[in-house]
Scaffold this motif. Structure first.
Motif, mmCIF file in Angstrom:
data_model
loop_
_atom_site.group_PDB
_atom_site.id
_atom_site.type_symbol
_atom_site.label_atom_id
_atom_site.label_comp_id
_atom_site.label_asym_id
_atom_site.label_seq_id
_atom_site.Cartn_x
_atom_site.Cartn_y
_atom_site.Cartn_z
ATOM 1 N N THR A 6 0.935 -1.200 -0.035
ATOM 2 C CA THR A 6 0.026 -0.219 0.093
ATOM 3 C C THR A 6 0.833 1.249 0.013
ATOM 4 O OG1 THR A 6 -0.138 0.341 2.369
ATOM 5 C CG2 THR A 6 -1.480 -1.302 1.270
ATOM 6 N N ALA A 7 0.267 2.424 0.139
ATOM 7 C CA ALA A 7 1.001 3.727 0.025
ATOM 8 C C ALA A 7 2.118 3.938 1.307
ATOM 9 C CB ALA A 7 -0.039 4.689 0.158
ATOM 10 N N SER A 8 1.857 3.061 2.042
ATOM 11 C CA SER A 8 2.322 3.355 3.426
ATOM 12 C C SER A 8 3.157 2.023 4.165
ATOM 13 C CB SER A 8 1.586 3.960 4.568
ATOM 14 O OG SER A 8 0.576 3.081 4.905
ATOM 15 N N VAL A 9 2.626 0.873 3.849
ATOM 16 C CA VAL A 9 3.120 -0.196 4.451
ATOM 17 C C VAL A 9 3.058 -1.671 3.449
ATOM 18 C CG1 VAL A 9 0.905 -1.075 5.168
ATOM 19 C CG2 VAL A 9 2.984 -1.796 6.349
ATOM 20 N N CYS A 10 4.090 -2.394 3.830
ATOM 21 C CA CYS A 10 3.924 -3.754 2.939
ATOM 22 C C CYS A 10 3.530 -4.618 3.882
ATOM 23 C CB CYS A 10 5.494 -3.994 2.299
ATOM 24 S SG CYS A 10 5.381 -5.455 1.278
ATOM 25 N N TYR A 11 2.510 -5.393 3.793
ATOM 26 C CA TYR A 11 2.036 -6.427 4.484
ATOM 27 C C TYR A 11 2.582 -7.809 3.934
ATOM 28 C CZ TYR A 11 -1.554 -3.342 6.316
ATOM 29 O OH TYR A 11 -2.309 -2.198 6.931
ATOM 30 N N LEU A 12 3.076 -8.574 4.942
ATOM 31 C CA LEU A 12 3.439 -10.002 4.560
ATOM 32 C C LEU A 12 2.366 -10.982 5.197
ATOM 33 C CD1 LEU A 12 6.305 -8.528 4.569
ATOM 34 C CD2 LEU A 12 7.138 -10.979 4.952
#
Length: 837
Positions: free
Chosen positions: A524-530
């Motif tokens: 996303t614009a602010s974070v990378c979810y694993l």
């Protein structure tokens, strides 16, 4: 006679019986491949070993000559039935008609089949009275499966497209039609150009008379194209009261579960071939009626009476039958070798073993561990542009790429050029991909192995060379990467467990794209979810942490399935159902590899299968297709004339395959002399030095001693049969045995072996053998060994010579003298089957 003697423990190899006076008598080995038109034959092929023949079932053939009478047919049918009863269920039955034999049948007779006019008794009388004054004309047809048919001794029998052999007893003249293909001419040449062979033409005209008028045109090919073979229909056959019902059950793609073990089925392959499948619980009455039901089906369909019939038993199906189904599971082997093969891809690869054990390399589809040199080009504006090494593993669905891999094997530099095609690439870009690959191949001297790869179906080695960091983006090159727009939300699926099999692909950013078996990266614009699905393991999680650095430098946040924060679902547009069951491991297909000779007729692909194949079946004029199910190899002989059509042939083969094969199956172009271990490993033995002494057409025509061609071997067999008294006890004729002692006169020697055959080497071979020390070398040092693993000083082409006499007798079932009295092609066949070739 007692046919049960020696069964079911009959020695491996070929056994042939001929009808004579309402009974069947054995045919001597020296006469194998000769078929009289007024007789019927029963041919039994027993595998030497499952490894040697790539399949454990025996094949039992019933062959009918075109002039065979009812008595001969009745004797052969009864004999075949009795043999079948003795052999049990592990036998595939075939019905063969003269001139329309199956590829399996033809593969037993490597030099070719000789059709003889008349019957056995009349021929014996002819032999006794006209030993040296014989005059006959043989019509030679075929490429891999050669046949020689006795025809009228007249110019009217000739045509422009075939080869004709004029047999004059002490002399033979081969006449090549002006339209004969180069591969046919290369076997042996005598009259290639009538104007350049006036002496031979004078002899021919003395026998045939002066030719009046022009020759007939070439005979049109009757080969069946792949499109017709793809028209498959499955029928359920059962009795309803006193009636026999034949009910159409299914059309492609067929699945194995359609075949129920208590039932009886007919599978019609476009009228080209009829298969009968007998369930293990089907009645004895049904099994005995298999051929008659197939014949009735052929008549009802209006198919030619010579249509080939194959009867297979539940659990003993032929490779050709199994490949008519989308999937096939060998239930008894599922948890044995194949299961072990699946696991081995996940362990640390021993590069040394891959280099020295081609069979392992072929099974794993890995030439090494992927640690060689990698170069990548992207096709842009129809030209190849180098890709920065930092972005080698980042491919885009809208582009095509060339990936050149360089490695060393046994001290030699080897190359694989991967042609990777994105799903969104245009037709122009795909054409440019192929043309740029050709340019690179020319730059490297034509030594590149070229593998065509489609996005999402990358082979294991392609994944391995990117060390687990292969990421496939959905847009075109130049639009992806870490500098994406702040408003972009992207979802990536990570598949695989280690650096040898991991692929990360961008998928639509919505909840329905998720599944519990894999790991997903949501950027996303602010974070990378694993996001870790419940079915993933620790190895998968480790690889995901490696891949995430390629995709994004944003803050990472680990999310377990079932514990997602609200922002996670908001980024995906809200919750939605997705597959939650753990995905079962993909079963490794149990199909046997199959080799075909490729040609084209009227613009359509025509294939002739080569059974029990070996390196010897690869000729420099050929294009051969090796189907290992997971990959399609196209082997290009150095003198083949249709190289540019090879990839299209591979694509047509997949498109028309009755099992509904994936068009994304990798297609590998392999050139003669540059075969990778992943190709070599499918052959029982491989001699890397074979191509260094390949005779040219001119050498063959000029009579090079090294040219043991197919036609010259047929010539030798024709003469050898004429001088042998048979039927008898199966031993070689007296003249053939005398050849070993070198005692026959020169005229007889010419009749036993053609001057251009390998027979002249036999005497020296025997002398060499007799000089070998009594103990010899141990069989383990010689059998099933790669050339590089043989003891120092051993000639790879003559390895059996180094056995002791006792070991030789034990392995081959005959003495060395008996072995070397056989025809050269028979010696080669036995050596291949027993691991000495």
């Amino acid at each position: 006679m007692d046919i049960s003697k020696g069964l079911p423990g009959m020695q491996g190899g070929l056994h042939i019986w001929i009808s004579e006076n309402r009974k069947m008598v054995p045919v001597p080995e020296g006469a194998y491949g000769n078929f009289f038109e007024e007789h019927c034959y029963v041919i039994l092929h027993v595998p030497q070993s499952p490894k040697a023949t790539q399949g454990a079932s025996s094949d039992l053939h019933y062959w009918v000559g075109k002039q065979a009478g009812a008595e001969a047919q009745g004797a052969a049918e009864a004999f075949q039935q009795r043999l079948q009863d003795e052999l049990g269920g592990q036998t595939v039955l075939h019905r063969e008609a003269q001139g329309h034999e199956s590829d399996c049948f033809c593969s037993y007779f490597r030099p070719g089949i000789i059709y003889r006019k008349g019957g056995l008794a009349s021929d014996l009388k002819h032999v006794e009275t006209n030993l040296f004054n014989i005059q006959r004309l043989l019509h030679i047809k075929g490429r891999k499966h050669v046949s020689a048919t006795e025809v009228e001794l007249s110019w009217n029998s000739f045509n422009k497209g075939d080869i004709f052999l004029l047999d004059l007893g002490k002399m033979m003249i081969q006449w090549n039609g002006p339209k004969t293909s180069i591969s046919e001419k290369a076997r042996i040449g005598v009259v290639d150009d009538e104007a350049k062979a006036p002496d031979l033409m004078q002899i021919m005209e003395a026998v045939l008379g002066r030719r009046v008028g022009s020759l007939r045109a070439a005979t049109p090919s009757k080969d069946i194209n792949q499109l017709q073979k793809a028209n498959v229909r499955l029928y359920h056959v059962y009795e309803k009261g006193k009636d026999l019902v034949v009910l159409e059950l299914a059309t492609p793609p067929l699945t194995q579960d359609l075949l129920q073990e208590e039932d009886f089925y007919i599978l019609d392959q476009g009228g080209f071939k009829i298969y009968v499948w007998q369930g293990r619980m089907s009645s004895l009455q049904e099994r005995k009626a298999a051929f008659s039901r197939a014949v009735g089906f052929i008549q009802a369909k209006g198919y030619p009476t010579y249509t080939n019939v194959e009867v297979v038993n539940d659990g003993a199906e032929s490779a050709a039958f199994k490949q008519l189904f989308r999937t096939w599971s060998e239930k008894r082997r599922r948890n044995q070798k194949l299961g072990g093969r699946d696991k081995s891809i996940h362990v640390k690869l021993d590069v040394g073993k891959l280099h020295t054990q081609p069979k392992l390399a072929a099974q794993l589809r890995m030439v090494d561990d992927g640690s060689g040199k990698v170069e990548v080009w992207c096709i842009q504006d129809l030209h190849r542009q180098p890709v920065d090494p930092k972005r080698h593993g980042q491919l885009c669905a809208g582009n095509c790429y060339l990936v050149l891999y360089t490695y060393q094997r046994l001290g030699r530099v080897q190359y694989i050029l991967y042609l990777w095609q994105g799903h969104q690439a245009t037709a122009d870009e795909i054409e440019a991909l192929n043309s740029n690959a050709e340019e690179l191949d020319v730059m490297y001297g034509g030594v590149l192995v070229q593998e065509h790869v489609t996005m999402g179906s990358e082979p294991p080695h392609f994944l391995a060379i990117f060390q687990g960091q292969l990421v496939i983006f959905q847009e075109r090159a130049g639009h992806h990467g870490k500098g994406q727009s702040a408003s972009t939300t992207r979802l990536f699926q990570v598949q695989g467990t280690d650096s040898h099999n991991t692929r990360t692909m961008e998928v639509p950013a919505r909840a329905s794209s998720l599944n519990s078996s894999d790991i997903f990266l949501l950027v996303t614009a602010s974070v990378c979810y694993l996001w870790f699905g419940k079915g993933c393991n620790g190895d998968q999680r480790e690889m995901a942490r490696v891949v995430v650095t390629v995709i994004s430098r944003k803050n990472e946040e680990t999310v377990l399935e079932g514990q997602e924060p609200p922002h996670f679902w908001e980024a995906l547009g809200g919750r939605a159902p997705y597959p939650s069951n753990k995905r079962l491991p993909e079963e490794v297909p149990s199909f046997q590899p199959r080799l075909f000779e490729c040609s084209s007729h009227m613009g359509c692909l025509v294939l002739a299968e080569v059974g029990f194949f070996s390196q010897e079946d690869l000729d420099k004029y050929d294009i051969m297709l090796l189907d290992t199910w997971q990959e399609i190899f196209l082997w290009l002989g150095e003198a083949a004339s249709e190289w540019k059509e090879a990839v299209a042939w591979g694509q047509e083969y997949l498109k028309t395959h009755p099992a509904g094969r994936s068009p994304a199956t990798p297609i590998v172009l392999v050139k003669q002399g540059h075969e990778p271990p992943t190709f070599i490993g499918w052959f029982f033995t491989w001699d890397p030095y074979k191509w260094t002494s390949h005779p040219s057409h001119k050498e063959v025509v000029d009579g090079s001693p090294a040219a043991a061609s197919t036609i010259s071997e047929i010539t030798a067999e024709v003469n050898n049969l004429r001088l042998s008294r048979w039927p008898g006890n199966g031993r070689a004729g007296a003249v053939a045995l005398q050849a070993l002692k070198g005692s026959q006169d020169s005229s007889e020697n010419d009749l036993v072996r053609s001057p251009k055959s390998a027979g002249s080497r036999t005497s020296s071979s025997v002398s060499s053998t007799s000089a070998t020390i009594n103990g010899g070398l141990r069989r383990e040092q010689l059998m099933h060994q790669a050339v590089e693993d043989l003891p120092e000083g051993v000639d790879p082409a003559r390895r059996e010579f180094y056995l002791s006499d006792s070991d030789f007798q034990d392995i081959f079932g005959k003495s060395k003298e008996e072995f070397y009295s056989m025809a050269t092609w028979r010696q080669r066949q036995e050596k291949k089957q027993l691991g000495f070739f």
